[in-house]
Design an enzyme around this catalytic site. Structure first.
Site, PDB file in Angstrom:
ATOM      1  N   GLU A  40     -12.555  20.104  37.990  1.00 12.45           N
ATOM      2  CA  GLU A  40     -12.679  20.909  36.780  1.00 12.45           C
ATOM      3  C   GLU A  40     -13.173  22.295  37.155  1.00 12.45           C
ATOM      4  O   GLU A  40     -14.141  22.437  37.903  1.00 12.45           O
ATOM      5  CB  GLU A  40     -13.645  20.229  35.800  1.00 12.45           C
ATOM      6  CG  GLU A  40     -14.145  21.090  34.666  1.00 12.45           C
ATOM      7  CD  GLU A  40     -13.024  21.666  33.806  1.00 12.45           C
ATOM      8  OE1 GLU A  40     -13.187  22.802  33.328  1.00 12.45           O
ATOM      9  OE2 GLU A  40     -11.986  20.991  33.614  1.00 12.45           O
ATOM     10  N   GLN A  41     -12.517  23.333  36.636  1.00 11.05           N
ATOM     11  CA  GLN A  41     -12.864  24.689  37.037  1.00 11.05           C
ATOM     12  C   GLN A  41     -14.141  25.210  36.377  1.00 11.05           C
ATOM     13  O   GLN A  41     -14.805  26.098  36.917  1.00 11.05           O
ATOM     14  CB  GLN A  41     -11.716  25.641  36.733  1.00 11.05           C
ATOM     15  CG  GLN A  41     -11.411  25.833  35.263  1.00 11.05           C
ATOM     16  CD  GLN A  41     -10.297  26.852  35.054  1.00 11.05           C
ATOM     17  OE1 GLN A  41      -9.817  27.479  35.999  1.00 11.05           O
ATOM     18  NE2 GLN A  41      -9.862  27.008  33.810  1.00 11.05           N
ATOM     19  N   ARG A 113     -14.067  17.183  18.653  1.00 13.42           N
ATOM     20  CA  ARG A 113     -13.431  17.225  19.977  1.00 13.42           C
ATOM     21  C   ARG A 113     -14.447  16.960  21.088  1.00 13.42           C
ATOM     22  O   ARG A 113     -14.162  16.220  22.028  1.00 13.42           O
ATOM     23  CB  ARG A 113     -12.778  18.596  20.178  1.00 13.42           C
ATOM     24  CG  ARG A 113     -12.093  18.777  21.525  1.00 13.42           C
ATOM     25  CD  ARG A 113     -11.455  20.153  21.617  1.00 13.42           C
ATOM     26  NE  ARG A 113     -10.328  20.262  20.721  1.00 13.42           N
ATOM     27  CZ  ARG A 113      -9.077  19.937  21.046  1.00 13.42           C
ATOM     28  NH1 ARG A 113      -8.806  19.462  22.253  1.00 13.42           N
ATOM     29  NH2 ARG A 113      -8.107  20.078  20.175  1.00 13.42           N
ATOM     30  N   TYR A 221     -11.775  18.181   6.502  1.00 19.32           N
ATOM     31  CA  TYR A 221     -12.187  16.779   6.599  1.00 19.32           C
ATOM     32  C   TYR A 221     -13.609  16.708   7.144  1.00 19.32           C
ATOM     33  O   TYR A 221     -14.090  17.635   7.811  1.00 19.32           O
ATOM     34  CB  TYR A 221     -11.241  15.947   7.459  1.00 19.32           C
ATOM     35  CG  TYR A 221     -10.920  16.478   8.836  1.00 19.32           C
ATOM     36  CD1 TYR A 221     -11.766  16.265   9.920  1.00 19.32           C
ATOM     37  CD2 TYR A 221      -9.731  17.175   9.062  1.00 19.32           C
ATOM     38  CE1 TYR A 221     -11.445  16.731  11.189  1.00 19.32           C
ATOM     39  CE2 TYR A 221      -9.404  17.642  10.321  1.00 19.32           C
ATOM     40  CZ  TYR A 221     -10.261  17.422  11.374  1.00 19.32           C
ATOM     41  OH  TYR A 221      -9.940  17.884  12.631  1.00 19.32           O
ATOM     42  N   ASP A 298      -1.040  18.973  27.971  1.00 18.47           N
ATOM     43  CA  ASP A 298      -0.503  20.283  27.610  1.00 18.47           C
ATOM     44  C   ASP A 298       0.212  20.979  28.764  1.00 18.47           C
ATOM     45  O   ASP A 298       1.035  21.875  28.529  1.00 18.47           O
ATOM     46  CB  ASP A 298      -1.623  21.184  27.095  1.00 18.47           C
ATOM     47  CG  ASP A 298      -1.974  20.915  25.637  1.00 18.47           C
ATOM     48  OD1 ASP A 298      -1.303  20.073  25.012  1.00 18.47           O
ATOM     49  OD2 ASP A 298      -2.916  21.543  25.134  1.00 18.47           O
TER      50      ASP A 298
END
Length: 432
Positions: A40-41, A113, A221, A298
């Site tokens: 992970e950067q 998230r 929501y 993605d």
């Protein structure tokens, strides 16, 4: 979380990218007994943004992983999904999400998230995944026995398989395919606030509500057990259409929603104005696997957000890849190398078409939401005629994730708007 890697500890799989797609894939592969290292950067693992919607095709996988109860404790299971007209607030159509759960066997949930990311991060830690930070990957290359990545500090990491889960602006996608992102000219503003702050705004705290309007929409929501309320404002930027570099700015936000109904207008001042998300996707591509380098999430299929399937597709990708590894490993003689090429070919064979459908449908869905004039009236008439328990538009995506092309369900049949008459039944009251 940053042990120094050594050749003696060469992993079976390198995953580039520590977002939801990368971590969920790392966990799926670690569950199969593989040694997985995530690069992970960022200086630390974490996610930005606000809410996510996770449909039954995702909660089914969380249940298999033993993570659904934790997700339930952190998220919300809403009662309905409502679509309303953003100008007059009238209901257009709905999904009964409790009935949806009965149909598909698993709930439709909303979750922050960062909470979903944290669930997978903790799962990876328990599974022994090696999680490294400050690892900036600048290049990919196939080797005789797998693939390698080159890092900004000059180091090289290698493994029999490299999974590029490095997002919309993927270095792997740049190197292997070389295409550009596609600018939709739409931009999103987000806000997650204490629910008390919006209690008098006419909200539906137990539902997911989307207000669709001319060149704009607004989503609401609850999150975190109902203590927070998530709102997302999306609109087409005139500055983007004019080719200006500085687009999607707060003045455009206010102008885009000026004619909308009271509930939407009351939500706009709550939007964070120091950060906004320009909405891009890419054209679908047929090839995700290049030797022992596999695109995922993605990096492979960035969608526009209208179907709320971006994170879900990435989680499905990892589940399918791990499942095909398990199948090929089960047929591999003891002591022999796993048939990664067979597993990768099977992964690509089924996921490319499914994700192409999501990407193209998301584009069409966005166009449908943002209609104006007579087309808006025709759309509204069609949506009001829909039965709340008609699942012909969801069966192809919310059902079990296909492992092979023959398991992929048929697509829905689009309903054309042109034949819908503009008679007295479709004439609406003026905007409020």
């Amino acid at each position: 979380m940053n042990p120094e890697p050594t050749p003696a500890r060469r992993p079976d799989v390198l995953v580039v990218g520590g977002g939801i797609g990368g971590l969920s894939t790392a966990y799926a592969l670690a569950r199969q007994g593989l040694r997985v290292r995530v690069l992970e950067q960022a200086p630390e693992y974490g996610e930005v943004g606000a809410g996510l919607q996770i449909a039954p095709n995702c909660t089914r996988i969380l249940a298999e992983y033993g993570l659904l109860d934790e997700a339930r404790s952190l998220g919300v299971v809403p009662e309905n999904m409502l679509m309303r007209d953003a100008l007059d607030s009238r209901e257009l159509t709905r999904l009964d999400l409790r009935d949806l759960e009965r149909r598909y066997g698993f709930p439709y949930m909303v979750i922050h998230r960062s909470d979903l990311h944290g669930i997978f991060l903790r799962a990876c830690e328990r599974a022994g995944v090696e999680l490294l930070n400050d690892q900036v990957v600048v290049g990919y290359e196939n080797t005789e026995d797998g693939a390698l990545v080159r890092l900004a500090d000059g180091r090289v990491e290698s493994a029999p398989l490299v999974v590029a889960a490095d997002g919309l602006h993927s270095v792997a996608r740049r190197d292997l395919i070389g295409d550009d992102v596609v600018n939709s000219s739409y931009v999103a503003y987000r806000a997650a606030v204490p629910i008390e702050q919006v209690a008098d705004n006419g909200i539906a705290a137990r539902d997911v509500t989307v207000y669709v309007g001319p060149r704009c929409h607004f989503v609401q929501y609850a999150l975190r057990g109902g203590d927070m309320f998530n709102q997302v404002a999306v609109f087409e930027s005139p500055k983007a259409l004019a080719g200006q570099d500085d687009w999607g700015t707060p003045d455009e936000l206010d102008a885009a929603f000026d004619a909308t109904c009271d509930t939407v207008r009351k939500g706009i001042p709550l939007m964070r104005r120091d950060r906004w998300w320009r909405m891009f996707d890419r054209e679908p591509v047929e090839t995700w696997v290049h030797g022992r380098i596999a695109l995922l999430g993605d990096a492979a299929h960035p969608p526009l957000q209208y179907m709320a399937q971006g994170a879900v597709m990435a989680i499905e990708d990892g589940w399918v890849l791990a499942g095909h590894y398990a199948r090929t490993a089960g047929a591999t003689p003891e002591g022999a190398e796993p048939d990664w090429d067979g597993a990768l070919a099977a992964y690509e064979a089924v996921r490319v078409e499914h994700c192409r459908r999501i990407q193209t449908t998301a584009r069409a869905w966005g166009e449908l939401w943002h209609l104006e004039g007579d087309a808006r009236l025709r759309r509204n008439a069609v949506l009001r005629a829909r039965d709340a328990h008609d699942y012909s538009f969801t069966d192809w995506v919310y059902g079990p994730t296909a492992m092979t092309p023959d398991e992929e369900p048929a697509m829905f049949t689009p309903i054309p708007l042109d034949p819908v008459p503009l008679d007295s039944a479709t004439v609406e009251e003026p905007a409020v």
